[in-house]
Design a protein around this motif. Structure first.
Motif, mmCIF file in Angstrom:
data_model
loop_
_atom_site.group_PDB
_atom_site.id
_atom_site.type_symbol
_atom_site.label_atom_id
_atom_site.label_comp_id
_atom_site.label_asym_id
_atom_site.label_seq_id
_atom_site.Cartn_x
_atom_site.Cartn_y
_atom_site.Cartn_z
ATOM 1 N N GLY A 80 -13.350 32.916 3.699
ATOM 2 C CA GLY A 80 -13.511 32.304 5.583
ATOM 3 C C GLY A 80 -12.953 31.889 6.367
ATOM 4 O O GLY A 80 -12.920 31.255 7.216
ATOM 5 N N VAL A 81 -11.345 32.444 5.719
ATOM 6 C CA VAL A 81 -9.913 31.792 6.706
ATOM 7 C C VAL A 81 -10.119 32.749 7.582
ATOM 8 O O VAL A 81 -9.919 34.241 7.343
ATOM 9 C CB VAL A 81 -8.883 31.782 5.747
ATOM 10 N N GLN A 82 -10.180 32.591 8.963
ATOM 11 C CA GLN A 82 -9.773 33.296 10.307
ATOM 12 C C GLN A 82 -8.793 32.378 11.140
ATOM 13 O O GLN A 82 -9.103 31.514 12.416
ATOM 14 C CB GLN A 82 -11.257 33.312 10.729
ATOM 15 N N PRO A 83 -7.649 32.573 11.463
ATOM 16 C CA PRO A 83 -6.742 32.005 11.736
ATOM 17 C C PRO A 83 -6.527 32.329 13.199
ATOM 18 O O PRO A 83 -6.395 31.540 13.748
ATOM 19 C CB PRO A 83 -4.963 32.980 11.630
ATOM 20 N N HIS A 84 -7.532 33.989 13.880
ATOM 21 C CA HIS A 84 -7.410 34.089 15.504
ATOM 22 C C HIS A 84 -8.590 33.604 16.347
ATOM 23 O O HIS A 84 -8.766 32.679 16.529
ATOM 24 C CB HIS A 84 -8.133 35.158 15.401
ATOM 25 N N PRO B 170 0.437 31.427 13.906
ATOM 26 C CA PRO B 170 -0.734 30.788 13.496
ATOM 27 C C PRO B 170 -1.143 30.247 12.345
ATOM 28 O O PRO B 170 -1.703 29.466 12.684
ATOM 29 C CB PRO B 170 -1.735 32.368 13.538
ATOM 30 N N HIS B 171 0.166 29.859 11.776
ATOM 31 C CA HIS B 171 -0.433 30.014 10.229
ATOM 32 C C HIS B 171 0.191 28.411 10.123
ATOM 33 O O HIS B 171 0.339 26.914 10.424
ATOM 34 C CB HIS B 171 1.101 30.004 9.479
ATOM 35 N N ARG B 172 1.547 27.927 11.496
ATOM 36 C CA ARG B 172 1.658 26.409 11.693
ATOM 37 C C ARG B 172 0.116 25.693 12.641
ATOM 38 O O ARG B 172 0.343 24.514 12.086
ATOM 39 C CB ARG B 172 2.540 26.637 13.125
ATOM 40 N N PHE B 173 -0.317 26.430 13.209
ATOM 41 C CA PHE B 173 -1.577 26.109 14.358
ATOM 42 C C PHE B 173 -2.582 26.204 13.277
ATOM 43 O O PHE B 173 -3.231 24.898 13.150
ATOM 44 C CB PHE B 173 -2.211 27.129 15.208
ATOM 45 N N ILE B 174 -2.791 26.664 12.141
ATOM 46 C CA ILE B 174 -3.957 26.145 11.253
ATOM 47 C C ILE B 174 -3.831 24.632 10.024
ATOM 48 O O ILE B 174 -4.969 24.535 9.214
ATOM 49 C CB ILE B 174 -4.384 27.829 10.205
ATOM 50 N N ALA B 175 -1.966 25.018 9.984
ATOM 51 C CA ALA B 175 -2.166 23.713 8.844
ATOM 52 C C ALA B 175 -2.147 22.585 9.439
ATOM 53 O O ALA B 175 -2.120 21.865 8.887
ATOM 54 C CB ALA B 175 -0.465 24.350 8.553
ATOM 55 N N GLY C 25 -9.450 27.374 3.427
ATOM 56 C CA GLY C 25 -9.123 27.781 2.568
ATOM 57 C C GLY C 25 -7.515 28.254 2.771
ATOM 58 O O GLY C 25 -7.127 28.980 1.996
ATOM 59 N N CYS C 26 -6.678 28.166 3.854
ATOM 60 C CA CYS C 26 -5.518 28.768 4.110
ATOM 61 C C CYS C 26 -4.739 28.069 3.207
ATOM 62 O O CYS C 26 -4.700 26.784 2.617
ATOM 63 C CB CYS C 26 -5.470 27.893 5.516
ATOM 64 N N CYS C 27 -3.973 28.985 2.498
ATOM 65 C CA CYS C 27 -2.664 29.094 1.702
ATOM 66 C C CYS C 27 -1.665 28.277 2.151
ATOM 67 O O CYS C 27 -0.548 27.838 1.276
ATOM 68 C CB CYS C 27 -2.855 29.368 0.349
ATOM 69 N N ASN C 28 -0.941 28.319 3.295
ATOM 70 C CA ASN C 28 0.095 28.096 4.490
ATOM 71 C C ASN C 28 0.896 29.174 3.938
ATOM 72 O O ASN C 28 2.123 28.859 3.878
ATOM 73 C CB ASN C 28 0.907 26.919 3.860
ATOM 74 N N CYS C 29 0.462 30.306 3.715
ATOM 75 C CA CYS C 29 1.523 31.507 2.495
ATOM 76 C C CYS C 29 2.190 32.591 4.171
ATOM 77 O O CYS C 29 3.696 32.520 3.875
ATOM 78 C CB CYS C 29 0.969 32.825 2.181
ATOM 79 N N GLY C 30 1.932 31.882 5.759
ATOM 80 C CA GLY C 30 2.223 32.271 6.526
ATOM 81 C C GLY C 30 2.166 33.798 6.588
ATOM 82 O O GLY C 30 3.125 34.347 8.115
ATOM 83 N N LEU C 31 1.193 34.429 6.100
ATOM 84 C CA LEU C 31 1.606 36.329 6.382
ATOM 85 C C LEU C 31 1.120 36.576 7.592
ATOM 86 O O LEU C 31 1.249 37.606 8.844
ATOM 87 C CB LEU C 31 0.721 36.566 5.141
ATOM 88 N N CYS C 32 -0.355 35.877 8.088
ATOM 89 C CA CYS C 32 -0.535 35.401 9.756
ATOM 90 C C CYS C 32 0.416 35.579 10.722
ATOM 91 O O CYS C 32 0.707 36.521 12.330
ATOM 92 C CB CYS C 32 -1.592 34.698 9.799
ATOM 93 N N THR C 33 1.499 35.172 10.155
ATOM 94 C CA THR C 33 2.647 35.022 11.621
ATOM 95 C C THR C 33 3.283 35.373 11.186
ATOM 96 O O THR C 33 3.905 36.877 12.367
ATOM 97 C CB THR C 33 3.124 33.418 11.570
ATOM 98 N N VAL D 254 -4.568 40.518 8.211
ATOM 99 C CA VAL D 254 -3.289 40.130 6.953
ATOM 100 C C VAL D 254 -3.474 39.139 6.030
ATOM 101 O O VAL D 254 -3.409 39.100 4.833
ATOM 102 C CB VAL D 254 -2.409 40.747 7.097
ATOM 103 N N CYS D 255 -4.672 38.818 6.206
ATOM 104 C CA CYS D 255 -5.007 37.284 5.753
ATOM 105 C C CYS D 255 -5.374 37.431 4.291
ATOM 106 O O CYS D 255 -6.558 37.446 3.943
ATOM 107 C CB CYS D 255 -5.773 36.328 6.606
ATOM 108 N N PRO D 256 -4.423 36.785 3.214
ATOM 109 C CA PRO D 256 -4.733 37.575 2.399
ATOM 110 C C PRO D 256 -5.886 36.177 0.923
ATOM 111 O O PRO D 256 -7.316 37.067 0.713
ATOM 112 C CB PRO D 256 -3.661 37.017 0.990
ATOM 113 N N ARG D 257 -6.050 35.506 2.244
ATOM 114 C CA ARG D 257 -7.320 34.060 1.582
ATOM 115 C C ARG D 257 -8.891 34.601 1.804
ATOM 116 O O ARG D 257 -9.530 35.029 1.701
ATOM 117 C CB ARG D 257 -7.264 33.164 1.811
ATOM 118 N N SER D 258 -8.787 34.891 3.186
ATOM 119 C CA SER D 258 -10.065 35.899 4.222
ATOM 120 C C SER D 258 -10.000 36.865 3.241
ATOM 121 O O SER D 258 -11.589 37.087 3.322
ATOM 122 C CB SER D 258 -9.278 36.118 5.717
HETATM 123 S S1 SF4 Z 1 -1.701 30.881 6.355
HETATM 124 FE FE1 SF4 Z 1 -2.332 32.909 7.304
HETATM 125 S S2 SF4 Z 1 -2.069 34.571 6.246
HETATM 126 FE FE2 SF4 Z 1 -1.500 32.144 4.932
HETATM 127 S S3 SF4 Z 1 -3.393 31.898 4.310
HETATM 128 FE FE3 SF4 Z 1 -2.781 30.750 6.246
HETATM 129 S S4 SF4 Z 1 -4.207 32.086 7.392
HETATM 130 FE FE4 SF4 Z 1 -4.265 32.961 5.806
#
Ligand code: SF4
Ligand code: SF4
Length: 441
Positions: A272-276, A316-321, A298-306, A263-267
């Motif tokens: 290449g953004v891969q929260p998993h 996942p978005h908190r870990f990726i941040a 490349g994450c924009c912190n949109c939170g959709l992954c979560t 679901v990641c819009p940047r992926s």
């Molecule tokens: S917050 Fe999650 S869905 Fe949004 S860009 Fe970052 S990894 Fe992708």
């Protein structure tokens, strides 16, 4: 002419009002082919830009023309959601007869206002991670910023902005308020909070932050929303749950299903953004997986992954941040060019309605009242840092009388920053290294 416009923008203290507050006079030191007006306003519930466009379409266009004049751009595109019919109509009227300006209609998805998404929608190009939009010949400014630019060229500094106050308040509203207005006053003007146990999000519900103490919060140049939610609302719990507690749960619960990445819009833009993968690295304590940082940078912190992707209720978005912050602190840079855009990107977009449902916000997405302006508060607090860069130095002292629009904080020599101004006329009652308080007299 370029220098003259840039000086006016600098003196007015204009910053990116839709993001982190990057000083606009610095951002415009480039020569793009296209200026893109980000009129997408993609965060659920927030209607600050929608009403701004309805009221001040002419001024937004004036801002676009000033930016095009000062950067030499030949083309200006205003990207607006077609669901905001009245706003789109007003913008269309305002560009009528202007050959270099056009309207680009966007679908109602989240995060349509992400810079990468909007550039791709308008130009079909993707910016490599770590590069600026100028790489694709663009500069992107939000609608409120363009309004402030239009005022700046007339010599009017940034002292007001549109804010939406919504959620658990009696009378949700969007209105134009002075910078420095106490959030507590705005909650009162919105009829007051409807419950005893609540939390306040400053900004949009998905990307905004939960205020530690709402009574010590004041509107800044980048405050577009104030959202009140029950303290046990899932969104608040997700934002405030202890990080280490979440990590512990993630270690046992993440099944590597990959939905967060799907679901990641940047992926989906091939970045290449891969929260998993981040989850795998954290849960297996295997930082090698993150060797080049591409999965996080490349994450924009949109939170959709979560909020949309993870069915295991992980964040996942908190870990990726967190990982992204650590990589940036170590000055790790992405070295990869963007890959292919997902051919099914359109089908993968997250409709705003679905995002509202999944986040438990549908009932708050009501017809929010639109009020032109509100009564000036008795006291305003002008923060000396409302922008990316260093804090301003106060140029007033306690007891001084200041006029509305008078500069109260200056940028230290050769530093990155933006001037701050008094938003009301009155007496300076307190000065610190963080703020200047002004009381109406
Ligand atoms: S917050 Fe999650 S869905 Fe949004 S860009 Fe970052 S990894 Fe992708
Ligand atoms: S969606 Fe949730 S469970 Fe699946 S990989 Fe991502 S974080 Fe793990």
């Amino acid at each position: 002419m370029k220098e003259e416009i840039l000086k006016k923008i600098e003196f007015a203290g204009v910053v990116g009002a839709g993001g982190a507050g990057f000083p606009t006079h610095v951002k415009l030191r480039c020569s793009p082919l296209t200026v893109i007006a980000n009129c997408a306003e993609c965060e659920p519930i927030i209607k600050s830009d929608k009403y701004l466009m309805e009221d001040y379409a002419k001024e937004i266009i004036e801002g676009m023309e000033a930016v095009m004049q000062c950067t030499g751009a030949k083309k200006g595109v205003l990207a607006v959601k077609h669901k905001n019919k009245k706003a789109a109509e007003e913008l269309k009227k305002a560009v009528s007869g202007k050959k270099s300006l056009s309207i680009h209609l966007l679908n109602n998805y989240y995060p349509a206002g992400d810079e990468q998404q909007i550039i791709y929608e308008v130009t079909g190009r993707v910016i490599p991670v770590g590069e600026l939009p100028i790489k694709a010949g663009c500069v992107v400014l939000n609608a409120q910023t363009l309004y402030h630019v239009s005022q700046a060229v007339k010599g009017i500094p940034v002292t007001r902005r549109n804010v939406t106050i919504a959620g658990e308040v009696k009378e949700p509203m969007t209105t134009e308020v002075p910078i420095g207005m106490p959030v507590s006053s705005l909650l009162g003007l919105a009829g007051g909070v409807t419950m005893a146990e609540y939390a306040v999000i400053i900004g949009g519900p998905l990307m905004g932050r939960v205020a530690e103490n709402p009574w010590q919060e004041f509107v800044t140049k980048t405050t577009n929303g104030i959202i009140v939610l029950p303290v046990d609302h899932p969104l608040i719990e997700k934002k405030t749950d202890d990080f280490n507690h979440q990590l512990k749960i993630a270690k046992s619960a993440c099944c590597q299903c990959n939905y967060c990445t799907l679901v990641c819009p940047r992926s989906n833009l091939g970045l290449g953004v891969q929260p998993h993968k981040i989850m795998q690295a954290l849960t297996l304590n295997n930082p090698l997986i993150l060797a080049d940082g591409q999965a996080a940078l490349g994450c924009c912190n949109c939170g959709l992954c979560t909020y949309l992707g993870c069915n295991m209720n992980l964040s996942p978005h908190r870990f990726i941040a967190e990982v992204r912050t650590q990589l940036l602190a170590k000055k790790v840079k992405s070295s990869q060019e963007p890959g292919n855009v997902n051919p099914f990107r359109n089908e993968s977009k997250a409709p705003s309605k679905r995002v509202l449902q999944r986040t438990g916000l549908t009932s708050y997405d009501t017809d929010i009242r639109h009020i032109g302006t509100v009564q000036t508060p008795r006291v305003v607090r002008i923060f000396l840092k409302q922008h990316i860069g260093v804090p301003c130095t106060p140029v007033v002292k306690e007891g001084d009388f200041v006029k509305k629009g008078q500069c109260v904080g200056a940028v230290p020599k050769k530093a990155l920053g933006a001037l701050v101004h008094a938003s009301i006329q009155g007496k300076v009652v307190s000065v610190s290294t963080e703020y200047v308080d002004i009381m109406k007299v």
